[in-house]
Design an enzyme around this catalytic site. Structure first.
Site, short mmCIF file in Angstrom:
data_model
loop_
_atom_site.label_atom_id
_atom_site.label_comp_id
_atom_site.label_asym_id
_atom_site.label_seq_id
_atom_site.Cartn_x
_atom_site.Cartn_y
_atom_site.Cartn_z
N ASP A 67 0.86 -1.20 0.00
CA ASP A 67 0.00 0.00 0.00
C ASP A 67 0.89 1.25 0.00
O ASP A 67 0.58 2.27 -0.64
CB ASP A 67 -0.92 -0.01 1.24
CG ASP A 67 -2.27 0.62 0.97
OD1 ASP A 67 -2.28 1.74 0.45
OD2 ASP A 67 -3.32 0.01 1.28
N HIS B 53 2.00 3.17 -3.23
CA HIS B 53 1.25 4.31 -3.78
C HIS B 53 1.87 5.64 -3.30
O HIS B 53 2.00 6.59 -4.05
CB HIS B 53 -0.21 4.30 -3.31
CG HIS B 53 -1.03 3.16 -3.82
ND1 HIS B 53 -1.32 2.97 -5.15
CD2 HIS B 53 -1.68 2.15 -3.17
CE1 HIS B 53 -2.10 1.91 -5.30
NE2 HIS B 53 -2.33 1.39 -4.12
N HIS C 54 -8.91 -3.91 6.89
CA HIS C 54 -7.87 -3.05 6.32
C HIS C 54 -8.43 -1.63 6.31
O HIS C 54 -9.46 -1.37 5.67
CB HIS C 54 -7.57 -3.54 4.89
CG HIS C 54 -6.66 -2.68 4.07
ND1 HIS C 54 -5.32 -3.00 3.85
CD2 HIS C 54 -6.88 -1.54 3.37
CE1 HIS C 54 -4.77 -2.09 3.05
NE2 HIS C 54 -5.70 -1.19 2.74
N HIS D 153 -8.04 2.80 6.12
CA HIS D 153 -7.27 3.98 5.69
C HIS D 153 -7.63 5.13 6.62
O HIS D 153 -8.79 5.27 7.03
CB HIS D 153 -7.54 4.33 4.22
CG HIS D 153 -6.72 3.49 3.29
ND1 HIS D 153 -5.45 3.84 2.91
CD2 HIS D 153 -6.97 2.30 2.72
CE1 HIS D 153 -4.95 2.89 2.11
NE2 HIS D 153 -5.86 1.94 1.98
N TYR E 211 -11.33 6.12 -3.67
CA TYR E 211 -10.15 5.27 -3.53
C TYR E 211 -8.93 6.04 -3.03
O TYR E 211 -8.54 7.04 -3.64
CB TYR E 211 -9.78 4.77 -4.94
CG TYR E 211 -9.77 3.30 -5.05
CD1 TYR E 211 -10.83 2.63 -5.63
CD2 TYR E 211 -8.69 2.57 -4.59
CE1 TYR E 211 -10.83 1.27 -5.72
CE2 TYR E 211 -8.69 1.19 -4.68
CZ TYR E 211 -9.77 0.55 -5.24
OH TYR E 211 -9.76 -0.79 -5.32
C1 LIG Z 1 -5.65 -0.61 -5.97
C2 LIG Z 1 -5.42 -1.64 -4.91
C3 LIG Z 1 -5.69 -1.02 -3.56
O1 LIG Z 1 -4.63 -0.13 -3.22
C4 LIG Z 1 -5.87 -2.10 -2.55
C5 LIG Z 1 -6.06 -1.52 -1.21
O2 LIG Z 1 -5.15 -1.51 -0.38
C6 LIG Z 1 -7.32 -0.86 -0.86
O3 LIG Z 1 -8.31 -1.01 -1.61
O4 LIG Z 1 -7.34 -0.18 0.16
MN LIG Z 2 -5.31 0.11 1.03
#
Ligand SMILES: CC[C@H](O)CC(=O)C(=O)O
Ligand SMILES: [Mn+2]
Length: 336
Positions: free
Chosen positions: A16, A19, A196, A198, A287
């Site tokens: 991750d 990115h 997971h 963010h 995203y």
């Molecule tokens: C594009 C894949 C993405 O980064 C996967 C991920 O970690 C998410 O969806 O949070």
């Molecule tokens: Mn992610």
């Protein structure tokens, strides 16, 4: 360090976090980070392009180093930790999965949009055939109602996944929403449940703790928050909090703190903060990996990156539609 663990952490900084560094990781960086994670007794370390195996492209961003070299480097220094790879069917193929397994990757996380688990059965079956542990990784989780999520998680289970993840790709979910999602999965599937997060709304830690409380045992974190957008649940902080709560992670806190301070901080292009862009991701449900692309498009077209992100949120854009970022920026510039 004990191997007794209540939760199993997957460290995602080397995937991750790709990115956040525009996919510029070097072999030397991966060797140092993976070795430190292994020494700290982290059970799983994910290594791949940010968009998963074979993500290196003009659409998603070109990698500086072939990810197979990075996977090989991580495997070479990890005698305790298992190396995981991410694969999005349609971007990565069975071929890359086999290459990763041949290099020593032991876990395959097959990622699909939350409503599209049905693109994963072949990849899960093949990963199992290769002897890998498998995860069904349901991204952009906020875009489906709970009943749909349960249906999709059951599909992942029926394909043979060992675990299924609620993936808050946009950092949009609120604690109550995480609670109802994990609770519903716990009642309806028999496999491990993962989470997971963010940190775009500063809720990654709170949401992670709620997920653990509801029975999630597979938890993702990124050291020093090295992940897309504002990053993920900060691993070293999670370990400290878990220790105080009596939740066993089996991970060495001081070693993780040293890794964060001495190795990761110097790699960060800018400190991981909740900026106006990452906050907008969480607010609009976009995203996290779209943040840097939108920032660049905003500069190129002379528009506000927040307007791009809000518009992308309205259009319910999903992973793989990165070309829409430039399209929206151009439209906003035209209508100015
Ligand atoms: C594009 C894949 C993405 O980064 C996967 C991920 O970690 C998410 O969806 O949070
Ligand atoms: Mn992610």
């Amino acid at each position: 360090m004990t191997n007794e663990r209540d939760i199993l952490i997957t460290e995602v900084a080397l995937r991750d976090g790709s990115h956040a560094v525009s996919h510029q990781f070097t072999v030397d960086q991966v060797l140092k980070v993976a070795k430190a994670l292994n020494d700290a007794n982290v059970p799983y370390i994910e290594v791949s392009h940010g968009d998963g195996l074979a993500g290196s492209s003009l659409q998603y961003g070109l990698s500086r180093t072939n990810e197979l070299e990075l996977i090989e480097a991580a495997v070479s220094v990890a005698d305790k930790s298992k190396i995981a790879v991410l694969l999005l069917p349609g971007i990565g193929t069975l071929h890359e999965l086999k290459e990763a397994a041949n290099l020593g990757a032991k876990m395959a996380r097959i990622a699909t949009h939350v409503t599209e688990a049905d693109v994963a059965p072949q990849h899960i079956a093949y990963a199992k055939e290769l002897g890998m542990e498998t995860v069904g990784f349901l991204m952009m989780n906020h875009m489906a109602p709970v009943e749909k999520l349960v249906e999709q998680a059951k599909l992942m289970e029926s394909y043979g996944a060992d675990s299924v993840y609620v993936v808050d790709s946009a950092g949009y979910l609120l604690p109550g929403q995480v609670r109802e999602r994990i609770r519903a999965l716990k009642q309806s599937v028999g496999i491990n449940i993962g989470f997971h997060a963010h940190n775009n709304l500063s809720l990654a830690m709170a949401n992670t703790l709620v997920a653990i409380e509801e029975g999630a045992t597979r938890i993702d974190g990124s050291v020093r928050c090295l992940g897309a957008g504002a990053g993920n649940t900060q691993t070293e902080v999670l370990i400290a909090v878990c220790e105080r709560m009596g939740i066993k992670t089996g991970v060495d806190l001081y070693k993780m703190m040293d890794l964060a301070e001495d190795i990761i901080a110097p790699i960060l292009p800018v400190p991981q903060e909740i900026t106006k862009d990452s906050l907008t991701l969480g607010y609009a449900g976009v995203y996290s990996s779209f943040a840097l692309h939108s920032k660049r498009a905003a500069e190129r077209y002379g528009v506000d990156s927040r307007d791009i992100l809000i518009e992308l949120g309205k259009r319910k854009v999903v992973g793989g539609q990165e070309d829409m970022i430039v399209e929206v920026a151009a439209e906003l510039a035209k209508n100015k």
